[in-house]
Motif scaffolding. Sequence first.
Motif, PDB file in Angstrom:
ATOM      1  N   ARG A 137       0.815  -1.220   0.000  1.00 33.15           N
ATOM      2  CA  ARG A 137       0.000   0.000   0.000  1.00 33.15           C
ATOM      3  C   ARG A 137       0.846   1.266   0.000  1.00 33.15           C
ATOM      4  O   ARG A 137       0.535   2.257  -0.670  1.00 33.15           O
ATOM      5  CB  ARG A 137      -0.941  -0.022   1.208  1.00 33.15           C
ATOM      6  N   GLN A 184       1.035  -1.764  -7.974  1.00 35.79           N
ATOM      7  CA  GLN A 184      -0.018  -1.307  -7.065  1.00 35.79           C
ATOM      8  C   GLN A 184      -1.262  -1.007  -7.909  1.00 35.79           C
ATOM      9  O   GLN A 184      -1.572   0.149  -8.162  1.00 35.79           O
ATOM     10  CB  GLN A 184       0.401  -0.042  -6.328  1.00 35.79           C
ATOM     11  N   GLY A 229      -9.690   1.319  -6.406  1.00 38.48           N
ATOM     12  CA  GLY A 229     -10.308   1.654  -5.134  1.00 38.48           C
ATOM     13  C   GLY A 229      -9.390   1.616  -3.937  1.00 38.48           C
ATOM     14  O   GLY A 229      -9.815   1.914  -2.811  1.00 38.48           O
ATOM     15  N   VAL A 230      -8.121   1.267  -4.130  1.00 38.12           N
ATOM     16  CA  VAL A 230      -7.149   1.232  -3.040  1.00 38.12           C
ATOM     17  C   VAL A 230      -6.304   2.497  -3.092  1.00 38.12           C
ATOM     18  O   VAL A 230      -5.899   2.940  -4.168  1.00 38.12           O
ATOM     19  CB  VAL A 230      -6.241  -0.012  -3.133  1.00 38.12           C
ATOM     20  N   THR A 231      -6.043   3.097  -1.938  1.00 44.37           N
ATOM     21  CA  THR A 231      -5.200   4.286  -1.868  1.00 44.37           C
ATOM     22  C   THR A 231      -3.746   3.858  -1.702  1.00 44.37           C
ATOM     23  O   THR A 231      -3.376   3.267  -0.688  1.00 44.37           O
ATOM     24  CB  THR A 231      -5.615   5.183  -0.692  1.00 44.37           C
ATOM     25  N   TYR A 232      -2.938   4.145  -2.724  1.00 50.80           N
ATOM     26  CA  TYR A 232      -1.528   3.764  -2.715  1.00 50.80           C
ATOM     27  C   TYR A 232      -0.644   5.012  -2.664  1.00 50.80           C
ATOM     28  O   TYR A 232      -1.024   6.077  -3.167  1.00 50.80           O
ATOM     29  CB  TYR A 232      -1.156   3.006  -3.989  1.00 50.80           C
ATOM     30  N   GLN A 233       0.548   4.836  -2.117  1.00 52.50           N
ATOM     31  CA  GLN A 233       1.594   5.853  -2.186  1.00 52.50           C
ATOM     32  C   GLN A 233       2.900   5.175  -2.564  1.00 52.50           C
ATOM     33  O   GLN A 233       3.226   4.105  -2.044  1.00 52.50           O
ATOM     34  CB  GLN A 233       1.762   6.585  -0.851  1.00 52.50           C
ATOM     35  N   SER A 287       1.039   1.424 -11.099  1.00 55.76           N
ATOM     36  CA  SER A 287       0.480   1.984  -9.869  1.00 55.76           C
ATOM     37  C   SER A 287      -0.658   2.939 -10.178  1.00 55.76           C
ATOM     38  O   SER A 287      -0.545   3.810 -11.047  1.00 55.76           O
ATOM     39  CB  SER A 287       1.565   2.723  -9.082  1.00 55.76           C
ATOM     40  N   ARG A 288      -1.734   2.791  -9.427  1.00 57.06           N
ATOM     41  CA  ARG A 288      -2.859   3.705  -9.512  1.00 57.06           C
ATOM     42  C   ARG A 288      -2.784   4.783  -8.431  1.00 57.06           C
ATOM     43  O   ARG A 288      -3.727   5.563  -8.262  1.00 57.06           O
ATOM     44  CB  ARG A 288      -4.170   2.937  -9.344  1.00 57.06           C
ATOM     45  N   GLY A 289      -1.674   4.823  -7.683  1.00 57.24           N
ATOM     46  CA  GLY A 289      -1.604   5.677  -6.511  1.00 57.24           C
ATOM     47  C   GLY A 289      -0.947   7.019  -6.745  1.00 57.24           C
ATOM     48  O   GLY A 289      -0.799   7.494  -7.867  1.00 57.24           O
ATOM     49  N   GLU A 290      -0.541   7.616  -5.648  1.00 54.76           N
ATOM     50  CA  GLU A 290       0.222   8.857  -5.666  1.00 54.76           C
ATOM     51  C   GLU A 290       1.692   8.484  -5.833  1.00 54.76           C
ATOM     52  O   GLU A 290       2.286   7.861  -4.949  1.00 54.76           O
ATOM     53  CB  GLU A 290      -0.009   9.624  -4.360  1.00 54.76           C
ATOM     54  N   PRO A 321      -0.934   7.053 -12.486  1.00 55.33           N
ATOM     55  CA  PRO A 321      -1.946   8.073 -12.250  1.00 55.33           C
ATOM     56  C   PRO A 321      -2.207   8.871 -13.533  1.00 55.33           C
ATOM     57  O   PRO A 321      -1.399   8.861 -14.465  1.00 55.33           O
ATOM     58  CB  PRO A 321      -1.318   8.957 -11.169  1.00 55.33           C
TER      59      PRO A 321
END
Length: 234
Positions: free
Chosen positions: A124, A140, A144-148, A170-173, A194
């Motif tokens: 995560r 990642q 719907g999951v918050t990733y960093q 990765s779909r996160g930040e 992103p």
Amino acid sequence: DDLGLDDVVLAAATYVLDSPIEVGDQLRIVGVGTTQTHVLAASGVDPLFHLDEVTPPQLVLMHLSMDALGGDEVDGKASATLVLDHVAMPNPDGGIYLGYAAVGGIVNVDDTDIAGLFGFYGSRIAWINRSRFGKLALLQADAGVTYQLGLAHVVVDGSGSDDAALRLDSRGEVFFDQVTVQDTRYGFYIDEAPESLTIEGLHYLRNLRPMKVLSGADLTLRNSEFRDNLPTTS
């Protein structure tokens, strides 16, 4: 210990494991330094450390070197917390990979040199600083999951591997600052990213594939260089 960790302090010596260490809770192993404290596998031992899949554990490794003789130094699920601080893994046939977990844990890597693969699928939060890898896979991708994810002063050096690459999914930040990809066969490819991704200081040197962005992300490169790359079709 105020972190609730079981501490193991190793002197300057070589330690040979004749079976994998199963990590089911919280374990911290601290050596004297990467040139003084060595953890090796006996023949047939793979991995050195296995992270339990039922109760997400925490493994902290500091100031030591590891070699599983071509096996994995660490394996398990990405639900675990893994901390590497001043760790060396000189065998290009070894590595660390945390397999898929929908409920991801935390990865924190500092001042570490891994000649083989380092990767995870579902961690995560991941921060990787001042470290060097033969292959790097950062996955990642659950919706719907918050990733960093952050990389700073990281080198992916494929000179010791036939299939080296940096893979981002990765779909996160995502934060990249001063990342070097050099002498790899497959280069740097982005499967998922992103909508807007900025990479500050990408150094792309002597790779055999062009950088590929498959995700359709709005990619911005700043203060970056592409030099002496030799794209092939093989």
